[in-house]
Every structure is written in structure tokens, then in C-alpha cells.
Scaffold this motif. Sequence first.
Motif: not given
Length: 295
Positions: A147-166
Motif C-alpha cells: 500500500g505504501k511504497g518505499g526502499r530500505g523498509i525495515s522489518k519493524a516498519d514493514a507492516l505499515h506498508h501492507v495494504w491488504g491480502y489476496t
Amino acid sequence: MKLLTFKNAFGQHRVAQLTSSDAVQPLAYADGRSVDDLVALISSGVSLSSLKADGPAQSLEEITLLAPIPRPVRNIFCVGKNYTNHAQEFTKSGFDAGQTAADAIPTDPIVFSKTPETVIAHGDRIWDAAGVSDALDYEAELAVIIGKGGRGISKADALHHVWGYTIINDMTARDWQKRHKQWHMGKSFDTFGPLGPVAVTADEIDGSNLDLKAWVNGELRQDANTRDLIFDIPTLIETISAGITLVPGDIIATGTPEGVGIGFNPPRFLKPGDVVTIEISGIGRLENQIGEVQA
């Protein structure tokens, strides 16, 4: 919220909410514009609570369902050997070219891509690859939608970048996978990425604890839970984004558990007429039949 993409009677793509009563409710933005592209909706950052109904609801039988994110998908990142038992069955099968028992469990995520042409919807036919491959295999997987793009995403912040699942079926031509000693070719045949039937927002389900099952012609073949992933979702996002910028709408297929066709002795490959059904708790069922598909 469960969202889907469909084609209306005029051939237009629309995004709708699948309600608790399985009604398909087309959506509009607050300014009245119809929502016709799920990736555009994700990229906009618009709150889903601000969306409103756009016309009457329909039944699933009245619409032509598409993949939640139809072609062209920007990228489908896939992860190999990400459940311990599957990693072992794969290596024992002899289709893991050049690998030995000592290499069965990866020490780092194995990442490859599928082409956009693989994507089809629930109910669409998977090409039987007649004359090209006679070793078709299924792989039931949870797919993460960025959902939220980026480079160098940390594991601690990773789930904030997930919009959803299929759900995705990472279909594979095993003979091509083995022959070419890499995975892109055998996993990128046209129609080899059934996706759907819906996308579920991350606030609705916990991607780290979802039951996953797959049947072939009604016979249960795969039965696992995503808590058994060797590399969890934050690790996958951190690994991929270390040098590759993720963008909204990117898909990460997290890997498949044991029970695929090559796990049997002899292998149980798919044939025309076979029906593959995949179910993930909180998302639904993705079902497709193997058969002839026009180029």
C-alpha cells in the motif's frame, strides 16, 4: 473490507465492496467519481471510509469478476521454499536443479518474479500448456498487496506498508523449472497466476496467522497456516525493498506449503479438466480449471 474488481455490462472496470451478504456494491469517491482501478485507489491514500455506494448492488452472478488487481500488474514478487516441509519435499523431488538435502532449507529468501501475463481471475481457465509442458503443478499462496511504497523498509516498519491480502496460485511448469535451472520461465506462462477472488484490507485479517488449504478435484492436498513461514512477511518486505523500490499495488506471493504435485511419488501433475481450489481464512476461495486457452 473486501474489495473486488469486475467488468460491467458496458465493458468498464469497476471496483466494488463485497458485503457480508455477498452483494457486490460498486464504489465512488467522495466527489462522485467512480472507483475503477484498485491500484489507483491504493495509491491515492484515500480513506476507505470516505467511499460511498455508486448505484445499486448486484449479485456475484450478475458480474464478470476480474482479478482484484488485473493486468497489467507492475510486479509479482514470489518467494520459493518458504515453508520447511515444502522446501524438503521440493529438494527430495529432484526438480530442485543442482540442490542437495543440505541446501533444502534456505538461509535467505529466494525471490523471483512472474510476468503480468500470468494474472487471471477466479473462474478463468488455466492454460494446459499442451505441447509445451506436461508437468503442470499448483502452489497455494498468500499474496501481500503493498500500500505504501518505499526502499530500505525495515522489518519493524514493514507492516505499515501492507495494504491488504489476496490469494494467488503460483502455477509452475516443473519441467521448465528444472531444465532452465531457474524459476522465472516455468512460473511465467500465460495464465499461471490466478489471483483473487477478492482483496482484503490489512485491518481485517492477520497475515501471520491464516489457514491455507488447496484441493485438486475435491481432494485436499495442502493444509497449513502462514505462521509456519520460514521468512515472515516483514522479513520479505525488508529483503525485497533493500535494493528495489516497492510501489503501491506491488504483490508479494509469500510461498507455498507442502502437498504440491511434485511432493508425491510419482509426481501428480495437473491435466486438462482438473480443478484447483485454494482457500485462505478471511479471504475466500480461488478456483480455476485446467484447459485449452486461446493465445
